[in-house]
Design a protein around this motif. Structure first.
Motif, short mmCIF file in Angstrom:
data_model
loop_
_atom_site.label_atom_id
_atom_site.label_comp_id
_atom_site.label_asym_id
_atom_site.label_seq_id
_atom_site.Cartn_x
_atom_site.Cartn_y
_atom_site.Cartn_z
N UNK A 1 0.81 -1.22 0.00
CA UNK A 1 0.00 0.00 0.00
C UNK A 1 0.84 1.26 0.00
N UNK A 2 1.98 1.25 0.69
CA UNK A 2 2.79 2.46 0.80
C UNK A 2 3.49 2.82 -0.51
N UNK A 3 3.55 1.89 -1.45
CA UNK A 3 4.17 2.20 -2.75
C UNK A 3 3.14 2.18 -3.87
N UNK B 1 -1.71 -2.79 -4.94
CA UNK B 1 -2.79 -3.46 -4.19
C UNK B 1 -2.21 -4.57 -3.33
N UNK B 2 -2.83 -4.86 -2.18
CA UNK B 2 -2.32 -5.90 -1.30
C UNK B 2 -2.19 -7.26 -1.98
N UNK B 3 -3.13 -7.57 -2.90
CA UNK B 3 -3.02 -8.82 -3.65
C UNK B 3 -3.40 -10.05 -2.88
N UNK C 1 5.03 -13.65 1.64
CA UNK C 1 6.21 -12.97 2.17
C UNK C 1 5.79 -11.69 2.87
N UNK C 2 6.58 -11.29 3.87
CA UNK C 2 6.35 -10.00 4.50
C UNK C 2 6.84 -8.89 3.58
N UNK C 3 6.09 -7.81 3.52
CA UNK C 3 6.53 -6.69 2.71
C UNK C 3 6.32 -6.92 1.22
N UNK C 4 7.24 -6.39 0.42
CA UNK C 4 7.15 -6.48 -1.03
C UNK C 4 7.77 -7.78 -1.55
N UNK C 5 7.24 -8.26 -2.67
CA UNK C 5 7.88 -9.37 -3.37
C UNK C 5 9.08 -8.83 -4.15
N UNK C 6 10.02 -9.72 -4.47
CA UNK C 6 11.18 -9.32 -5.25
C UNK C 6 10.77 -8.73 -6.59
#
Length: 289
Positions: A20-22, A25-27, A32-37
């Motif tokens: 959300x901060x970038x 959508x949450x998806x 994984x925690x945070x963003x995917x690679x």
């Protein structure tokens, strides 16, 4: 510990950024925690395969432009971005420099005797190299041979002096990481981090975040057993001609109750001659012995 510093840092910071901060959508359920690679790579404008190689340590020569793009995606501030650039292109250091003993300059030691405030000299490994009697009266762990980060996390009596300990601990870890960024493979640093990770769950948790902050002065509260609670300013000044030594001075705002209590503490301390000083032998400085 430091074989893949860049990859470890990227992974730790990626896990702290939510979609959300970038603007993503949450998806649904995320493994994984945070963003995917893949998401980091897309937002930074690089291929997913290239980013994977960076995290895995298979590519250790990213350009400054790529690093700055990653810093923007990972929402790094100026201090954290500088840290990212430093670990991606570390400065060469010789073993001779690593073994150099830490000694507080004589003129700075003389200053401790006449400054009239609690003051000490902190080395690059955060060892107390010199301290005046008023500093030790303010905090008994501010004595020659003690290590500041070890005392702060492993000595219960040290923590008892700081009412805001839980709030300030994360800043201490982030400042420590910033201080040792260029000597992270030094045996003394490895030993300290290992000891603190095993001895303090809080340190281990904060160290795993890879937070970084610049060394700067701050305001702190001290609950002193003799004179009561004081709010002091802790100023940190670089010691010229040394490898990362700092002159640390505690002082209070004039006219405040804290200033009166600090003056009372000073009156309780009898003059005891020159400030203490320690010289670490080369072998000890490199091994922590």
């Amino acid at each position: 510990m430091e074989e893949n510093r860049l990859g470890d840092y990227l992974r730790a910071r990626r896990e702290l950024v939510t979609p959300e901060t970038v603007g993503l959508p949450p998806g649904g359920v995320r493994r994984v925690a945070g963003l995917r690679r893949e998401e980091v790579a897309m937002l930074a404008g690089i291929s997913a395969d290239y980013y994977l190689r960076l995290e895995q340590g298979r590519d250790r020569n990213p350009s400054v432009q790529v690093l700055e793009a990653l810093a923007a995606v990972l929402q790094l501030d100026a201090a954290a971005t500088d840290h990212l650039l430093r670990i991606a292109a570390p400065r060469p250091r010789s073993r001779a420099r690593r073994l150099r003993p830490e000694v507080a300059p004589p003129d700075v030691v003389q200053l401790l005797d006449v400054i009239g405030l609690p003051a000490f000299v902190e080395g690059q490994w955060l060892d107390v190299l010199a301290a005046n009697p008023l500093a030790t009266a303010l905090n008994p762990s501010l004595r020659v041979g003690e290590n500041r980060i070890r005392s702060l996390f492993l000595d219960p009596s040290e923590r008892a002096l700081h009412p805001d300990w839980e709030e300030t601990a994360p800043r201490l870890v982030a400042g420590f990481r910033g201080r040792v960024a260029d000597i992270a493979d030094d045996p003394r640093v490895v030993q300290l981090v290992g000891e603190l990770t095993l001895g303090s769950e809080l340190f281990a948790r904060q160290w795993a975040r890879h937070d970084v902050r610049q060394v700067r002065g701050k305001e702190l509260r001290i609950d002193h057993p003799q004179v009561g609670e004081m709010t002091l300013r802790m100023s940190k000044l670089a010691v010229e001609g040394t490898d990362g030594q700092l002159l640390v001075v505690h002082h209070a705002e004039p006219g405040t109750a804290s200033a009166e209590r600090l003056a009372l503490l000073s009156a309780l301390v009898e003059p005891s001659g020159a400030a203490a000083i320690v010289q670490l032998r080369g072998s000890d400085a490199s091994t922590g012995g």
